[in-house]
Scaffold this motif. Structure first.
Motif, PDB file in Angstrom:
ATOM      1  N   ALA A  60      -6.247   6.092  25.834  1.00 26.39           N
ATOM      2  CA  ALA A  60      -7.577   6.070  26.461  1.00 26.39           C
ATOM      3  C   ALA A  60      -7.450   5.575  27.894  1.00 26.39           C
ATOM      4  N   GLU A  61      -8.149   6.251  28.813  1.00 26.97           N
ATOM      5  CA  GLU A  61      -8.109   5.864  30.224  1.00 26.97           C
ATOM      6  C   GLU A  61      -9.526   5.841  30.792  1.00 26.97           C
ATOM      7  N   PRO A  62     -10.157   4.682  30.842  1.00 27.27           N
ATOM      8  CA  PRO A  62     -11.499   4.605  31.448  1.00 27.27           C
ATOM      9  C   PRO A  62     -11.422   4.919  32.942  1.00 27.27           C
ATOM     10  N   SER A  63     -12.492   5.503  33.482  1.00 30.26           N
ATOM     11  CA  SER A  63     -12.520   5.814  34.911  1.00 30.26           C
ATOM     12  C   SER A  63     -12.713   4.533  35.719  1.00 30.26           C
ATOM     13  N   PHE A  66      -9.600  10.589  26.881  1.00 31.60           N
ATOM     14  CA  PHE A  66      -8.680  10.350  25.766  1.00 31.60           C
ATOM     15  C   PHE A  66      -7.637  11.462  25.778  1.00 31.60           C
TER      16      PHE A  66
END
Lengths: 262, 114
Positions: free
Chosen positions: A75-78, A86
């Motif tokens: 997961a990589e939040p902005s 994801f």
């Protein structure tokens, strides 16, 4: 008159200003403040603006999804925390992408139905092996609790083995030509006239399946608000013009150019 | 935009060096690097840094006032508030009195397994 009062008077009105030592009550002969100013040519020259060069970055990516028997999800939040991407080491949708804007739009698509069963999921965009989510509660900046739930839901949907995306969606997918035509019309008649006022313009780079890639130029390139502009204005125009458009990708390098925004 | 506590820069000069001093620009304020080690002659390695303790809107390596400076590689170690220290390595560039090289790179995005 004190120096502070003198300065205040200079900036507060255009009345003639008396300098220290001229307080003799003679209002008819205002002294000139020019006499105390340095000639303009005594000021040092302003430094010349240098051209800023953006260098190529040599770095290793740590976001790839390796092949494994186990389902791996990252997961990589902005940066703005408004969405989370994801990355899954499995294909979620092949050849096309799809934007699920609501629970109703998820009907028949097991993956999207499962995602919308999570209370805070607002929208879902599926593109190849990535899933991009936005959340309803914009005040929450920590994506970890929801992301863990999303991970479990995606894993379960993949292990279920059924079609992740409704077969009806795939069957009714528009041709690339009709997507290109609709998006180009939207750019020409709505988007570009809108951004022209800011010195910007949008060009359609490519259409692959129902995924479109655009490039922003002129005043849009290097604009710190470009991401917001893209999401709010251009996306809604494109989706209105071509309801079955999937992912809208921005190929613009907003840090490029001679003097990009930093 | 994170608060930049400090940064260190390592510059590997290529075929054409410069006499220095090596200047950088933070938010359009040009300053000399501190705690410098090494040199900027052809083939030399130069290191310097600065305690910024402020928000970085822009960070650049300023080109020499005279002549050209051929740089083979630049490595910048950033120490920003709220993130792990990180490094960025940039490729080749030639700077002169009209140019500067962007050194700023946002901290890498947080990525986690779910």
């Amino acid at each position: 008159m004190s120096l502070i009062n003198t300065v205040k008077k200079i900036f507060s009105n255009n009345d003639p200003v008396k300098t220290e030592g001229d307080s003799n009550g003679d209002e008819s002969t205002p002294p000139s403040i020019e006499s105390s100013e340095k000639p303009a040519d005594n000021f040092p020259e302003l430094p010349q603006e240098r051209m800023t060069i953006n260098l190529s970055v040599i770095k290793e990516s740590n976001t790839s999804s390796p092949q494994s028997d186990e389902i791996l999800i990252k997961a990589e939040p902005s940066v703005a925390n408004d969405q989370c991407v994801f990355m899954v080491n499995r294909t979620l949708m092949e050849g096309y992408s799809w934007y699920f804007s609501s629970f109703e739009s998820a009907a028949g698509s097991s993956l999207a139905e499962a995602l919308f069963s999570l209370e805070d999921v607002e929208s879902a965009l599926i593109l190849e092996s990535t899933l991009t989510l936005t959340r309803k509660d914009k005040t929450i900046v920590d994506w970890k609790p929801l992301a863990k739930e999303v991970g479990a839901v995606v894993r379960k949907a993949l292990e279920g083995g059924g079609p992740l995306i409704s077969e009806k969606i795939i069957a009714e997918m528009p041709s690339e030509e009709s997507v290109r035509e609709g998006i180009q019309k939207s750019i020409d008649t709505e988007v570009n006239p809108g951004v022209a006022g800011h010195g910007g313009h949008i060009t359609l780079q490519s259409v692959k399946g129902n995924t479109v890639t655009i490039q922003m130029g002129g005043g849009c390139q290097g604009c710190s608000a470009a991401d917001l502009t893209l999401k709010q204005g251009i996306h809604s125009s494109f989706r209105k013009a071509v309801p079955m458009v999937g992912a809208i990708l921005d190929e613009t390098d907003h840090s490029a150019g001679v003097n990009p925004y930093f | 935009m994170p608060k930049l506590n400090s940064f260190k820069v390592k510059v590997e000069t290529g075929d054409q060096g410069t006499a220095g001093p090596v200047m950088f620009s933070i938010n359009r304020h040009t300053l000399p690097l501190e705690n410098v080690v090494g040199d900027t002659g052809a083939g030399d390695v130069f290191e310097g840094g600065f305690e910024v303790n402020s928000f970085a809107h822009s960070l650049t390596l300023v080109g020499p006032e005279k002549g050209q400076w051929h740089i083979k590689k630049i490595t910048v170690d950033f120490d920003c508030e709220g993130s792990q220290p990180y490094s960025v390595t940039y490729g080749e560039v030639t700077l002169d009195e009209t140019s500067q090289a962007n050194l700023w790179q946002d901290p890498p995005q947080l990525v986690f397994d779910v």
